[in-house]
Design an enzyme around this catalytic site. Structure first.
Site, short mmCIF file in Angstrom:
data_model
loop_
_atom_site.label_atom_id
_atom_site.label_comp_id
_atom_site.label_asym_id
_atom_site.label_seq_id
_atom_site.Cartn_x
_atom_site.Cartn_y
_atom_site.Cartn_z
N HIS A 171 0.81 -1.23 0.00
CA HIS A 171 0.00 0.00 0.00
C HIS A 171 0.85 1.28 0.00
O HIS A 171 0.30 2.38 -0.09
CB HIS A 171 -0.94 0.02 1.21
CG HIS A 171 -2.02 -1.01 1.14
ND1 HIS A 171 -2.90 -1.07 0.09
CD2 HIS A 171 -2.36 -2.04 1.96
CE1 HIS A 171 -3.75 -2.09 0.27
NE2 HIS A 171 -3.43 -2.69 1.40
N ASP A 207 -2.80 -9.95 -3.49
CA ASP A 207 -3.36 -9.64 -2.16
C ASP A 207 -4.82 -9.23 -2.35
O ASP A 207 -5.21 -8.70 -3.39
CB ASP A 207 -2.55 -8.48 -1.54
CG ASP A 207 -2.98 -8.14 -0.12
OD1 ASP A 207 -2.30 -8.57 0.82
OD2 ASP A 207 -4.01 -7.43 0.05
N HIS A 209 -6.39 -6.84 -1.25
CA HIS A 209 -6.58 -5.39 -1.34
C HIS A 209 -5.79 -4.82 -2.52
O HIS A 209 -4.75 -5.35 -2.88
CB HIS A 209 -6.14 -4.72 -0.03
CG HIS A 209 -6.84 -5.27 1.18
ND1 HIS A 209 -6.26 -6.22 1.99
CD2 HIS A 209 -8.07 -5.03 1.68
CE1 HIS A 209 -7.12 -6.54 2.97
NE2 HIS A 209 -8.23 -5.84 2.79
N ASP A 292 -4.83 -13.02 1.80
CA ASP A 292 -6.03 -12.60 2.52
C ASP A 292 -7.30 -12.69 1.68
O ASP A 292 -8.40 -12.41 2.19
CB ASP A 292 -5.87 -11.20 3.14
CG ASP A 292 -5.19 -10.19 2.23
OD1 ASP A 292 -4.92 -10.52 1.07
OD2 ASP A 292 -4.94 -9.05 2.69
C1 SP5 Z 1 -1.26 -5.58 3.57
C2 SP5 Z 1 -2.72 -5.57 3.76
O1 SP5 Z 1 -3.39 -6.57 3.53
N1 SP5 Z 1 -3.24 -4.43 4.21
C3 SP5 Z 1 -4.66 -4.33 4.29
C4 SP5 Z 1 -5.04 -3.58 5.47
C5 SP5 Z 1 -6.51 -3.38 5.46
N2 SP5 Z 1 -6.89 -2.88 6.71
C6 SP5 Z 1 -8.22 -2.40 6.68
C7 SP5 Z 1 -8.76 -2.44 8.01
C8 SP5 Z 1 -10.22 -2.21 8.01
C9 SP5 Z 1 -10.77 -2.44 9.34
N3 SP5 Z 1 -10.62 -3.80 9.79
C10 SP5 Z 1 -11.04 -3.91 11.13
C11 SP5 Z 1 -11.64 -5.21 11.44
C12 SP5 Z 1 -12.45 -5.02 12.67
N4 SP5 Z 1 -13.09 -6.24 13.03
ZN ZN Z 2 -4.45 -7.21 1.95
#
Ligand code: SP5
Ligand code: ZN
Length: 353
Positions: A171, A207, A209, A292
């Site tokens: 990212h 990934d 994302h 993921d």
């Molecule tokens: C490297 C990678 O996969 N980064 C992705 C990070 C995404 N994070 C977003 C978080 C969004 C909120 N998640 C909280 C879960 C609460 N249960």
């Molecule tokens: Zn990710």
């Protein structure tokens, strides 16, 4: 058959502990934890893979894709935070932002790099979920060394090498970090391959994302092609502000997928990204391997199985290119090792098909 792909490792990658990351203003337990790479290593070693220690590389390799201001910020952020008294006076033992230079706050002016450490953090980070603690810089720097060492192995003749590394990186743009990422290890690897005899490098990001970092870093360069298969940000998913198919062009391909997409749709998307890599004539490949997209993963609504990752890996291996694989996301500790193993086995099978 044992897995023969070398696994590049550094103990220093374990030094970053996110602690609580801030989501919607609340501290929640971070899931980008040291145990992730321990689990991966354990499974790959049990499958017979050789483990290779990361070698140190000079900063020049980072500065090929990152602004020096970001690198210096990350190197010194914790010490400056501590010196400013935030842990002792405020009880905050992680470097986190509180104000950001929104494009319309600064308009056509050039934003000042703030002197206050808390405000300066917002200059370089784009979210509140990517904390810097006492061990962060050493882990981040070691993660880049793992990616660079995997490049060395491939440049020395290995068909494929895997950087078993964290924190992840995909990212991160030239000057902004976030998304549990600090330096863009895959982009650093691609630049390294470009600087060492490879004319056209592709970064293929699977990934869950969007791989916004490499898309942005290489946007104005036609020597690095970027492609990303990810859950559709327009369906409500991180990184929210970009990652649409409309951003695709000659040098970039985005394939956003609907939430709940499973093996069939995901493998077809990976096939499209692989075809595009073939079409642009890349002579080396960097795989940003997040796992993921797995059905069990807590951070994404994609529903890919282990067999899906194996099949996706085969398609990448079928490209027949020298391949550096860099670990990105993947947050289910029970599944992560098996998912990475299936992906690497797929790549190996594809390369030898
Ligand atoms: C490297 C990678 O996969 N980064 C992705 C990070 C995404 N994070 C977003 C978080 C969004 C909120 N998640 C909280 C879960 C609460 N249960
Ligand atoms: Zn990710």
């Amino acid at each position: 058959m044992p897995l023969t792909i070398p696994v590049v490792w550094s103990d220093e990658c374990l030094l970053h502990e996110p602690g609580g990351e801030v989501w919607i203003g609340r501290p929640i337990p971070g899931d980008e934890v040291p145990e992730r790479v321990r689990r991966i290593r354990e499974v790959l070693e049990a499958a017979g893979a050789p483990v290779v220690d990361a070698r140190a590389h000079p900063d020049g390799a980072l500065l090929a894709v990152h602004d020096e201001r970001l690198v210096e910020f990350l190197r010194t952020a914790w010490e400056e935070w501590e010196a400013a008294g935030y842990p002792a006076d405020q009880g905050q033992d992680r470097v986190v932002p509180y104000i950001f230079p929104h494009p319309d706050l600064v308009g056509t002016l050039e934003a000042i790099v703030p002197v206050s450490p808390a405000a300066r953090t917002g200059f370089f980070s784009f979210d509140t979920m990517t904390p810097v603690g006492p061990g962060t810089w050493r882990a981040v720097r070691a993660a880049a060394d793992c990616a660079l060492t995997a490049c060395d192995l491939v440049l020395e003749g290995a068909a494929v090498a895997y950087a078993c590394t964290r924190p992840p990186g995909h990212h991160v743009t030239r000057e902004a970090y976030g998304g549990s990422c600090y330096l863009n290890n895959a982009a650093i690897a691609a630049a390294r391959l470009r600087a060492n005899s490879h004319a056209r490098v592709a970064i293929l990001d699977i990934d869950a994302h969007h791989g916004n970092g490499a898309q942005s870093i290489f946007a104005d360069r036609d020597d690095v092609f970027t492609a990303s298969v990810h859950v559709d940000p327009e369906a409500g998913w991180f990184p929210h502000f970009l990652g649409t198919a409309r951003e695709s062009g000659a040098g970039n391909l985005n394939i956003p997928l609907a939430p709940r997409t499973g093996d069939e749709g995901w493998v077809a998307a990976v096939a499209r990204a692989a075809d595009a890599t073939r079409t642009v004539g890349a002579d080396a490949l960097v795989v940003a391997l997040g796992v993921d997209a797995a059905a069990v993963d807590p951070e994404s609504p994609l529903e890919v199985s282990r067999d899906g990752f194996r099949e996706g890996g085969r398609l990448l291996g079928n490209l027949g290119l020298p391949t550096v694989v860099v670990q990105e996301g993947g947050y289910d500790l029970a599944a992560i090792g098996g998912l990475v193993l299936a992906s690497l086995e797929g790549i190996d099978e594809g390369l030898h098909a």
